[in-house]
Design an enzyme around this catalytic site. Structure first.
Site, PDB file in Angstrom:
ATOM      1  N   ASP A  15       0.871  -1.173   0.000  1.00 12.71           N
ATOM      2  CA  ASP A  15       0.000   0.000   0.000  1.00 12.71           C
ATOM      3  C   ASP A  15       0.913   1.229   0.000  1.00 12.71           C
ATOM      4  O   ASP A  15       2.111   1.131   0.309  1.00 12.71           O
ATOM      5  CB  ASP A  15      -0.863  -0.050   1.270  1.00 12.71           C
ATOM      6  CG  ASP A  15      -1.551   1.256   1.577  1.00 12.71           C
ATOM      7  OD1 ASP A  15      -2.276   1.752   0.699  1.00 12.71           O
ATOM      8  OD2 ASP A  15      -1.324   1.801   2.677  1.00 12.71           O
ATOM      9  N   ASP A  42      -0.228   5.159   0.822  1.00 13.32           N
ATOM     10  CA  ASP A  42      -0.500   6.189   1.843  1.00 13.32           C
ATOM     11  C   ASP A  42      -0.632   5.579   3.233  1.00 13.32           C
ATOM     12  O   ASP A  42      -1.468   4.716   3.448  1.00 13.32           O
ATOM     13  CB  ASP A  42      -1.769   6.949   1.478  1.00 13.32           C
ATOM     14  CG  ASP A  42      -1.580   7.780   0.222  1.00 13.32           C
ATOM     15  OD1 ASP A  42      -2.400   7.667  -0.693  1.00 13.32           O
ATOM     16  OD2 ASP A  42      -0.581   8.519   0.151  1.00 13.32           O
ATOM     17  N   GLU A  49      -0.765  11.287   4.608  1.00  9.62           N
ATOM     18  CA  GLU A  49      -2.128  11.831   4.670  1.00  9.62           C
ATOM     19  C   GLU A  49      -2.173  13.288   5.121  1.00  9.62           C
ATOM     20  O   GLU A  49      -3.063  14.034   4.723  1.00  9.62           O
ATOM     21  CB  GLU A  49      -3.042  10.958   5.534  1.00  9.62           C
ATOM     22  CG  GLU A  49      -3.385   9.618   4.902  1.00  9.62           C
ATOM     23  CD  GLU A  49      -4.193   9.713   3.596  1.00  9.62           C
ATOM     24  OE1 GLU A  49      -4.594  10.813   3.166  1.00  9.62           O
ATOM     25  OE2 GLU A  49      -4.394   8.651   2.969  1.00  9.62           O
ATOM     26  N   GLY A  79      -9.829  10.208  -3.297  1.00 14.31           N
ATOM     27  CA  GLY A  79     -10.091  11.634  -3.094  1.00 14.31           C
ATOM     28  C   GLY A  79     -11.391  12.099  -3.719  1.00 14.31           C
ATOM     29  O   GLY A  79     -12.130  12.888  -3.117  1.00 14.31           O
ATOM     30  N   GLU A  89     -14.056  10.211  -4.348  1.00 18.76           N
ATOM     31  CA  GLU A  89     -15.147   9.637  -3.543  1.00 18.76           C
ATOM     32  C   GLU A  89     -15.271  10.359  -2.207  1.00 18.76           C
ATOM     33  O   GLU A  89     -16.369  10.593  -1.708  1.00 18.76           O
ATOM     34  CB  GLU A  89     -14.895   8.139  -3.317  1.00 18.76           C
ATOM     35  CG  GLU A  89     -14.934   7.287  -4.582  1.00 18.76           C
ATOM     36  CD  GLU A  89     -13.642   7.349  -5.410  1.00 18.76           C
ATOM     37  OE1 GLU A  89     -13.543   6.603  -6.387  1.00 18.76           O
ATOM     38  OE2 GLU A  89     -12.745   8.157  -5.083  1.00 18.76           O
ATOM     39  N   HIS A 106     -10.472  17.552  -7.846  1.00 23.81           N
ATOM     40  CA  HIS A 106      -9.491  16.523  -7.506  1.00 23.81           C
ATOM     41  C   HIS A 106      -8.229  16.670  -8.350  1.00 23.81           C
ATOM     42  O   HIS A 106      -7.107  16.448  -7.857  1.00 23.81           O
ATOM     43  CB  HIS A 106     -10.087  15.122  -7.670  1.00 23.81           C
ATOM     44  CG  HIS A 106      -9.206  14.081  -7.079  1.00 23.81           C
ATOM     45  ND1 HIS A 106      -8.496  13.179  -7.839  1.00 23.81           N
ATOM     46  CD2 HIS A 106      -8.857  13.855  -5.798  1.00 23.81           C
ATOM     47  CE1 HIS A 106      -7.772  12.420  -7.032  1.00 23.81           C
ATOM     48  NE2 HIS A 106      -7.978  12.810  -5.795  1.00 23.81           N
ATOM     49  N   THR A 147      -5.044   2.992  -3.328  1.00 25.22           N
ATOM     50  CA  THR A 147      -6.227   3.771  -3.724  1.00 25.22           C
ATOM     51  C   THR A 147      -5.818   5.112  -4.293  1.00 25.22           C
ATOM     52  O   THR A 147      -6.577   5.751  -5.016  1.00 25.22           O
ATOM     53  CB  THR A 147      -7.095   4.000  -2.470  1.00 25.22           C
ATOM     54  OG1 THR A 147      -7.380   2.739  -1.871  1.00 25.22           O
ATOM     55  CG2 THR A 147      -8.374   4.711  -2.804  1.00 25.22           C
ATOM     56  N   SER A 185      -3.915   8.216  -6.367  1.00 21.61           N
ATOM     57  CA  SER A 185      -3.762   8.458  -7.805  1.00 21.61           C
ATOM     58  C   SER A 185      -2.311   8.250  -8.241  1.00 21.61           C
ATOM     59  O   SER A 185      -1.384   8.571  -7.488  1.00 21.61           O
ATOM     60  CB  SER A 185      -4.187   9.896  -8.116  1.00 21.61           C
ATOM     61  OG  SER A 185      -5.464  10.132  -7.540  1.00 21.61           O
ATOM     62  N   ASN A 236       0.697  10.588  -7.680  1.00 20.60           N
ATOM     63  CA  ASN A 236       1.133  10.768  -6.277  1.00 20.60           C
ATOM     64  C   ASN A 236       2.245   9.799  -5.917  1.00 20.60           C
ATOM     65  O   ASN A 236       3.084  10.077  -5.069  1.00 20.60           O
ATOM     66  CB  ASN A 236      -0.053  10.545  -5.336  1.00 20.60           C
ATOM     67  CG  ASN A 236      -1.157  11.557  -5.548  1.00 20.60           C
ATOM     68  OD1 ASN A 236      -0.932  12.600  -6.161  1.00 20.60           O
ATOM     69  ND2 ASN A 236      -2.342  11.256  -5.057  1.00 20.60           N
TER      70      ASN A 236
HETATM   71  C1  XBP Z   1      -5.211   6.270   0.647  1.00 17.18           C
HETATM   72  C2  XBP Z   1      -6.404   6.915   0.056  1.00 17.18           C
HETATM   73  C3  XBP Z   1      -6.226   7.993  -0.967  1.00 17.18           C
HETATM   74  C4  XBP Z   1      -5.506   9.189  -0.361  1.00 17.18           C
HETATM   75  C5  XBP Z   1      -5.682  10.430  -1.211  1.00 17.18           C
HETATM   76  O1  XBP Z   1      -4.743   5.388  -0.341  1.00 17.18           O
HETATM   77  O2  XBP Z   1      -7.508   6.512   0.371  1.00 17.18           O
HETATM   78  O3  XBP Z   1      -7.521   8.394  -1.369  1.00 17.18           O
HETATM   79  O4  XBP Z   1      -6.096   9.467   0.907  1.00 17.18           O
HETATM   80  O5  XBP Z   1      -5.241  10.168  -2.530  1.00 17.18           O
HETATM   81  P1  XBP Z   1      -3.878   4.032   0.075  1.00 17.18           P
HETATM   82  P2  XBP Z   1      -6.200  10.523  -3.777  1.00 17.18           P
HETATM   83  O6  XBP Z   1      -3.802   3.964   1.588  1.00 17.18           O
HETATM   84  O7  XBP Z   1      -4.661   2.906  -0.537  1.00 17.18           O
HETATM   85  O8  XBP Z   1      -2.528   4.240  -0.551  1.00 17.18           O
HETATM   86  O9  XBP Z   1      -6.740  11.918  -3.523  1.00 17.18           O
HETATM   87  O10 XBP Z   1      -5.309  10.444  -4.990  1.00 17.18           O
HETATM   88  O11 XBP Z   1      -7.252   9.457  -3.746  1.00 17.18           O
HETATM   89 MG    MG Z   2      -3.010   3.230   3.256  1.00 20.07          MG
END
Ligand code: XBP
Ligand code: MG
Length: 253
Positions: free
Chosen positions: A9, A11, A18, A52, A54, A81, A122, A124, A127
């Site tokens: 994963d 983030d 975050e 983001g 959603e 977004h 999840t 983009s 990132n």
């Molecule tokens: C974490 C998420 C992402 C980020 C924001 O992803 O849920 O939505 O919070 O990024 P993960 P975006 O833990 O699966 O890496 O705005 O590009 O969605």
């Molecule tokens: Mg995560």
């Protein structure tokens, strides 16, 4: 069953990203003259919704129902977004967001041992490269054979889609792999795809429950900064290395 790949994963797992996402959302709202301000507590609640687009759609629908006419919602939220992603990428390019403790060490160990590496996230796609290209650590995007990012599948975590998409391109079954995650949504997504998971909790997920995880720790740990194991059998180890991952994978605990 031999461990054949680690699926990471992004983030909260590779890096504590975050807060940078939250700041990018808030800068976007402010640039558009909106008095929407996501503080830490609000964002922790909103993180239950992955993605983001959603997340902003959920926020408008539940807290700002009069902000956008329905027929403009999709287009406006996607435009916001896009702006937010540009803000986030620019922030990573300006500052050095380090990877979490133990991440560069374990990735290098796995790579040197010929362990296949993939990403299932999840977030983009832009990132991920922004994080890895501008982190002070040596890890690069091309270390990962398969990169599954938010937009390639319709249903984001906790749905299994992104893990199934990544497994298909790896040509592996879930049981051949381990998922490295930080959140309940991530654990549920991996579990639904048949991938056993190891959790390193992040600042936003410390209080979550992780039923069925092979192990839960506060980080991967380093020799000079031992991990704190929350659940699972750490076999007396002070940091998570490839041998410990192989034992957890082989024994299912
Ligand atoms: C974490 C998420 C992402 C980020 C924001 O992803 O849920 O939505 O919070 O990024 P993960 P975006 O833990 O699966 O890496 O705005 O590009 O969605
Ligand atoms: Mg995560």
């Amino acid at each position: 069953m031999t461990l054949k790949a680690l699926i990471w994963d992004v983030d909260g797992t590779l890096a504590e990203t975050e807060e940078a996402h939250r700041a990018a959302f808030n800068r976007t709202f402010s640039a558009r003259g909106l008095d929407w301000e996501w503080d830490w507590d609000k964002y922790r609640d909103l993180l239950r919704v992955t993605g983001g687009v959603e997340r902003m759609t959920h926020y408008v629908r539940t807290e700002r129902p009069d902000a956008l006419p329905d027929d403009a919602m999709v287009e406006t939220v996607h435009a916001m977004h896009k702006q937010k992603t540009a803000e986030y990428v620019a922030a990573l390019q300006r500052g050095e967001l380090p990877l979490r403790p133990g991440v560069a060490r374990l990735l290098a160990e796995a790579r040197d041992a010929g362990m296949r590496l993939a990403i299932a996230t999840t977030t983009s796609a832009p990132n991920i490269s922004a994080l890895l290209d501008h982190s002070p650590d040596p890890v690069r995007l091309d270390w990962f054979e398969v990169v599954g990012a938010g937009g390639v599948i319709p249903n984001k975590k906790p749905a299994p889609d992104i893990y199934l998409w990544t497994l298909e391109r790896l040509g592996l079954s879930g049981a051949d792999c381990l998922a490295m995650e930080d959140s309940r949504n991530g654990l549920d997504s991996a579990t639904a795809a048949g991938v056993p998971a190891v959790i390193t909790t992040s600042s936003y997920t410390r209080d979550q429950q992780f039923p069925g995880a092979l192990a839960v720790a506060d980080s991967l740990g380093e020799p000079d900064a031992p991990m704190q194991l929350v659940s699972g059998d750490g076999r007396g180890r002070r940091w998570i290395d490839l041998d410990l991952l192989r034992q957890w994978h082989r024994n299912g605990r």
